[in-house]
Enzyme design. Structure first.
Site, PDB file in Angstrom:
ATOM      1  N   GLU A   1     -17.420 -11.342  53.069  1.00  0.00           N
ATOM      2  CA  GLU A   1     -18.550 -11.511  52.148  1.00  0.00           C
ATOM      3  C   GLU A   1     -18.694 -12.971  51.720  1.00  0.00           C
ATOM      4  OE1 GLU A   1     -18.598  -7.047  50.197  1.00  0.00           O
ATOM      5  OE2 GLU A   1     -17.409  -8.576  49.222  1.00  0.00           O
TER       6      GLU A   1
ATOM      7  N   GLU B   1     -34.511   6.043  58.717  1.00  0.00           N
ATOM      8  CA  GLU B   1     -34.981   7.196  59.501  1.00  0.00           C
ATOM      9  C   GLU B   1     -34.232   7.314  60.828  1.00  0.00           C
ATOM     10  OE1 GLU B   1     -39.031   7.102  61.076  1.00  0.00           O
ATOM     11  OE2 GLU B   1     -39.017   4.917  61.005  1.00  0.00           O
TER      12      GLU B   1
ATOM     13  N   LYS C   1     -20.076 -11.315  42.694  1.00  0.00           N
ATOM     14  CA  LYS C   1     -20.159 -11.409  44.161  1.00  0.00           C
ATOM     15  C   LYS C   1     -21.539 -11.002  44.649  1.00  0.00           C
ATOM     16  CE  LYS C   1     -19.387  -8.031  46.542  1.00  0.00           C
ATOM     17  NZ  LYS C   1     -18.398  -7.139  47.063  1.00  0.00           N
TER      18      LYS C   1
ATOM     19  N   CYS D   1     -17.107  -7.413  42.035  1.00  0.00           N
ATOM     20  CA  CYS D   1     -18.341  -6.824  42.570  1.00  0.00           C
ATOM     21  C   CYS D   1     -19.616  -7.494  42.047  1.00  0.00           C
ATOM     22  CB  CYS D   1     -18.434  -5.341  42.221  1.00  0.00           C
ATOM     23  SG  CYS D   1     -16.872  -4.499  41.936  1.00  0.00           S
TER      24      CYS D   1
ATOM     25  N   CYS E   1     -14.098  -6.362  38.372  1.00  0.00           N
ATOM     26  CA  CYS E   1     -15.431  -6.031  38.904  1.00  0.00           C
ATOM     27  C   CYS E   1     -16.521  -6.840  38.197  1.00  0.00           C
ATOM     28  CB  CYS E   1     -15.670  -4.534  38.752  1.00  0.00           C
ATOM     29  SG  CYS E   1     -17.328  -4.031  39.189  1.00  0.00           S
TER      30      CYS E   1
ATOM     31  N   HIS F   1     -40.973   6.979  57.366  1.00  0.00           N
ATOM     32  CA  HIS F   1     -41.415   6.005  58.352  1.00  0.00           C
ATOM     33  C   HIS F   1     -42.294   4.936  57.705  1.00  0.00           C
ATOM     34  CE1 HIS F   1     -42.317   4.602  62.350  1.00  0.00           C
ATOM     35  NE2 HIS F   1     -43.602   4.586  62.048  1.00  0.00           N
TER      36      HIS F   1
ATOM     37  N   TYR G   1     -12.819  -7.397  53.549  1.00  0.00           N
ATOM     38  CA  TYR G   1     -14.230  -7.463  53.180  1.00  0.00           C
ATOM     39  C   TYR G   1     -14.537  -8.649  52.264  1.00  0.00           C
ATOM     40  CZ  TYR G   1     -13.572  -5.266  48.538  1.00  0.00           C
ATOM     41  OH  TYR G   1     -13.202  -4.996  47.246  1.00  0.00           O
TER      42      TYR G   1
HETATM   43  C1  LIG Z   1     -14.141 -10.635  44.992  1.00  0.00           C
HETATM   44  C2  LIG Z   1     -14.080  -9.150  44.787  1.00  0.00           C
HETATM   45  C3  LIG Z   1     -15.170  -8.375  45.122  1.00  0.00           C
HETATM   46  C4  LIG Z   1     -15.130  -7.019  44.936  1.00  0.00           C
HETATM   47  N1  LIG Z   1     -16.228  -6.282  45.313  1.00  0.00           N
HETATM   48  C5  LIG Z   1     -16.227  -4.945  45.136  1.00  0.00           C
HETATM   49  C6  LIG Z   1     -17.370  -4.173  45.464  1.00  0.00           C
HETATM   50  O1  LIG Z   1     -18.381  -4.703  45.934  1.00  0.00           O
HETATM   51  N2  LIG Z   1     -17.319  -2.844  45.273  1.00  0.00           N
HETATM   52  C7  LIG Z   1     -16.213  -2.225  44.746  1.00  0.00           C
HETATM   53  O2  LIG Z   1     -16.220  -1.003  44.579  1.00  0.00           O
HETATM   54  N3  LIG Z   1     -15.105  -2.932  44.444  1.00  0.00           N
HETATM   55  C8  LIG Z   1     -15.092  -4.275  44.612  1.00  0.00           C
HETATM   56  N4  LIG Z   1     -13.986  -5.007  44.253  1.00  0.00           N
HETATM   57  C9  LIG Z   1     -12.788  -4.297  43.765  1.00  0.00           C
HETATM   58  C10 LIG Z   1     -12.925  -3.922  42.292  1.00  0.00           C
HETATM   59  O3  LIG Z   1     -13.238  -5.079  41.547  1.00  0.00           O
HETATM   60  C11 LIG Z   1     -11.593  -3.327  41.815  1.00  0.00           C
HETATM   61  O4  LIG Z   1     -11.243  -2.261  42.661  1.00  0.00           O
HETATM   62  C12 LIG Z   1     -11.723  -2.795  40.387  1.00  0.00           C
HETATM   63  O5  LIG Z   1     -12.096  -3.813  39.489  1.00  0.00           O
HETATM   64  C13 LIG Z   1     -10.376  -2.195  39.949  1.00  0.00           C
HETATM   65  O6  LIG Z   1     -10.463  -1.749  38.634  1.00  0.00           O
HETATM   66  P1  LIG Z   1      -9.145  -1.601  37.750  1.00  0.00           P
HETATM   67  O7  LIG Z   1      -9.572  -0.916  36.506  1.00  0.00           O
HETATM   68  O8  LIG Z   1      -8.064  -1.005  38.542  1.00  0.00           O
HETATM   69  O9  LIG Z   1      -8.674  -3.081  37.439  1.00  0.00           O
HETATM   70  P2  LIG Z   1      -9.448  -4.353  36.872  1.00  0.00           P
HETATM   71  O10 LIG Z   1     -10.903  -4.156  36.868  1.00  0.00           O
HETATM   72  O11 LIG Z   1      -8.908  -5.519  37.584  1.00  0.00           O
HETATM   73  O12 LIG Z   1      -8.975  -4.409  35.349  1.00  0.00           O
HETATM   74  C14 LIG Z   1      -7.672  -4.686  34.973  1.00  0.00           C
HETATM   75  C15 LIG Z   1      -7.690  -5.368  33.625  1.00  0.00           C
HETATM   76  O13 LIG Z   1      -6.385  -5.350  33.079  1.00  0.00           O
HETATM   77  C16 LIG Z   1      -6.157  -6.558  32.378  1.00  0.00           C
HETATM   78  N5  LIG Z   1      -4.717  -6.736  32.246  1.00  0.00           N
HETATM   79  C17 LIG Z   1      -3.812  -6.891  33.255  1.00  0.00           C
HETATM   80  N6  LIG Z   1      -2.545  -6.955  32.752  1.00  0.00           N
HETATM   81  C18 LIG Z   1      -2.663  -6.828  31.404  1.00  0.00           C
HETATM   82  C19 LIG Z   1      -1.718  -6.814  30.343  1.00  0.00           C
HETATM   83  N7  LIG Z   1      -0.418  -6.876  30.585  1.00  0.00           N
HETATM   84  N8  LIG Z   1      -2.185  -6.706  29.073  1.00  0.00           N
HETATM   85  C20 LIG Z   1      -3.517  -6.612  28.818  1.00  0.00           C
HETATM   86  N9  LIG Z   1      -4.453  -6.602  29.790  1.00  0.00           N
HETATM   87  C21 LIG Z   1      -4.033  -6.704  31.069  1.00  0.00           C
HETATM   88  C22 LIG Z   1      -6.846  -7.591  33.265  1.00  0.00           C
HETATM   89  O14 LIG Z   1      -7.126  -8.789  32.550  1.00  0.00           O
HETATM   90  C23 LIG Z   1      -8.096  -6.836  33.706  1.00  0.00           C
HETATM   91  O15 LIG Z   1      -9.184  -7.079  32.842  1.00  0.00           O
HETATM   92  C24 LIG Z   1     -13.990  -6.388  44.405  1.00  0.00           C
HETATM   93  C25 LIG Z   1     -12.886  -7.166  44.050  1.00  0.00           C
HETATM   94  C26 LIG Z   1     -12.921  -8.537  44.225  1.00  0.00           C
HETATM   95  C27 LIG Z   1     -11.747  -9.350  43.845  1.00  0.00           C
END
Ligand SMILES: Cc1cc2nc3c(=O)[nH]c(=O)nc-3n(C[C@H](O)[C@H](O)[C@H](O)COP(=O)(O)OP(=O)(O)OC[C@H]3O[C@@H](n4cnc5c(N)ncnc54)[C@H](O)[C@@H]3O)c2cc1C
Length: 448
Positions: A181, A440, A51, A48, A43, A435, A177
């Site tokens: 976007e 609205e 983006k 997010c 994110c 308004h 999406y």
């Molecule tokens: C282009 C794009 C736009 C988006 N826009 C939106 C939006 O507008 N609104 C919205 O709600 N959502 C949006 N999302 C989705 C949102 O980013 C994800 O749903 C959210 O980040 C998921 O959170 P998470 O904690 O599951 O994983 P993540 O935020 O992906 O975190 C996972 C973390 O785990 C780490 N990791 C993975 N494997 C290991 C390992 N073995 N050891 C140590 N670290 C590890 C990774 O490096 C990462 O930092 C978007 C996604 C993308 C790709």
């Protein structure tokens, strides 16, 4: 009683992992979080936030030309892509620091490196063994590019945030999406933009009126949106990427962005060592409390493939912390989760689509309006806003609200509260509007 190094070991400091770790620590748990790439996860770094910053940047393109209708004379506007990306990166670095501080301040230990699971209570971090009473898998997801001749030339959203220059022509493949976007972003910034989607219409799962209205708006703006179109091969000719489509036609471009889905990032994580059940696509199989089939291992966020959204990952993280360390077993709610697409113009949606409501055998009344936003009476821009309510005839409850138009995401958030409170159409009607606003219209729609 077994003694562990930590009460909770979280793998992944993204949206879900950070919230679960902080909250668990605030409940008195000893917590460590492993992060191999970037604090804040997808994110903050490649999702997010960057983006939305690029979406803001892309809107200036239209704003400069729209300003003329309001009497402004603006000299030829020119985009400095390098500056835009540098400023965006500066903000991301600041946010990385905020995440570090938040974790430090809550007493969560940050361990940098790649974590792997050895058994139900043991992980390794770059070779070092660490034990924990509970392991929380919060590793997120990763973009998927299908394999075909030349697919190695395609980029994903990850790389799109760091391109050295704005492409003159870009092809975007995918109808979710993220693809929509990025089409708005690149087009708004000045690139010739072609979006291809192999299905009949993009944004599957959204209300059909959103899908058709947005497609019409994108086409009007000059995005070359093609449905039932796909790439069969890519050839690199000098710096140019030549995409051959399944119908044999050829498009040349500077970049080809695949936004064709994301897979849980569970490969190489050692989940099989602990006997954790995964779906065919690698999502951790969890129950309503985010617990896997292995008692000590929980999973949240994108790697569970429930709803790939930041606020959902956060809600799941909060629920796990409450369940494990606050004596409050909590199941996150998935009812009426509002979402926005930051396309140009935006889409916002909450509740049931008309098709879903009918499928669930509701007898529905549909209220719908299409209108020209006030702002465009002076700009002359041919843009329509669409707003729609899906209402249950039997109870008068509003089942779904859908919108395509400026600020749709901002407007729908408040309506999600109303839907969660079970608001009826009569209560919408009894609410006084603000308004003149677009919002609205949601309380003044009278004809079915
Ligand atoms: C282009 C794009 C736009 C988006 N826009 C939106 C939006 O507008 N609104 C919205 O709600 N959502 C949006 N999302 C989705 C949102 O980013 C994800 O749903 C959210 O980040 C998921 O959170 P998470 O904690 O599951 O994983 P993540 O935020 O992906 O975190 C996972 C973390 O785990 C780490 N990791 C993975 N494997 C290991 C390992 N073995 N050891 C140590 N670290 C590890 C990774 O490096 C990462 O930092 C978007 C996604 C993308 C790709």
């Amino acid at each position: 009683m077994a003694q562990y190094d930590y009460d909770l070991f979280t793998i992944g400091a993204g949206s879900g992992g950070v919230r679960a770790s902080r909250l668990s620590a605030s409940f008195g748990a000893k917590v460590a979080v492993a992060e191999e790439r970037y604090l804040g996860g997808t994110c903050v770094n490649v999702g997010c936030i960057p983006k939305k910053l690029l979406v803001y940047a892309s809107h200036y393109g239209e704003d400069f030309s729209d300003a003329a209708g309001f009497g402004w004379k603006v000299k030829e506007p020119r985009l400095d892509w390098t500056k835009l990306i540098a400023n965006k990166d500066k903000e991301i670095t600041r946010l990385n620091g905020v995440y570090r501080k938040v974790l430090d301040d809550s007493g969560v230990e940050i361990l940098e490196g790649h974590a792997e699971i050895l058994d139900p209570h043991t992980v390794t971090l770059d070779g070092k063994k660490i034990t924990a009473k509970y392991i929380l898998v919060a590793v997120g997801s990763w973009p998927l590019v299908p394999e075909f001749p030349g697919s190695e030339y395609a980029i994903t959203s990850n790389e799109a945030f760091y391109l050295p220059s704005l492409p003159k022509t870009v092809i975007i493949v995918g109808g979710g999406y993220i693809g929509v976007e990025f089409a708005g972003i690149f087009h708004g910034l000045g690139a010739r933009t072609i979006q291809l989607y192999r299905g009949e219409s993009f944004l599957r799962g959204f209300d059909d009126d959103i899908r058709t209205t947005l497609a019409a708006e994108m086409l009007k703006r000059g995005i070359d949106l093609r449905f039932e179109a796909d790439i069969s091969r890519i050839d690199k000719v000098g710096e140019i990427l030549r995409a051959t489509l399944t119908d044999g036609s050829v498009i040349e471009s500077d970049q080809i962005l695949y936004a064709t889905g994301r897979l849980p990032k569970t490969r190489g994580l050692g989940l099989e060592n602990a006997g954790v059940k995964l779906s065919e696509l690698g999502a951790v199989d969890v129950d309503e409390y985010s617990q896997s089939n292995v008692e000590s291992i929980y999973a949240i966020g994108d790697c569970t493939d429930r709803m790939m959204l930041t606020p959902v990952a956060i809600a799941e993280g909060i629920a796990v912390a409450n369940t494990l360390f606050n004596n409050k077993p909590t199941r996150p709610g998935y009812l009426n989760v509002p979402t926005a697409v930051f396309s140009t113009p935006n889409c916002g949606t909450v509740g049931l689509t008309e098709a879903e409501a009918r499928q669930r055998k509701f007898k529905v009344d549909i209220y719908r309006t299409f209108y020209k936003p006030l702002r465009h009476t002076l700009t002359g821009r041919d843009e329509r806003t669409m707003m729609k309510l899906v209402v249950d005839q039997t109870t008068d409850r509003v089942l779904g609200c859908h919108m395509v138009g400026p600020d749709a995401g901002e407007i729908i958030q408040g309506l999600a509260i109303a839907l969660n409170c079970g608001a009826t159409k009569a209560q919408f009607d009894a609410t006084i509007g603000i308004h003149p606003t677009a919002a609205e219209e949601f309380v003044t729609m009278r004809s079915k």
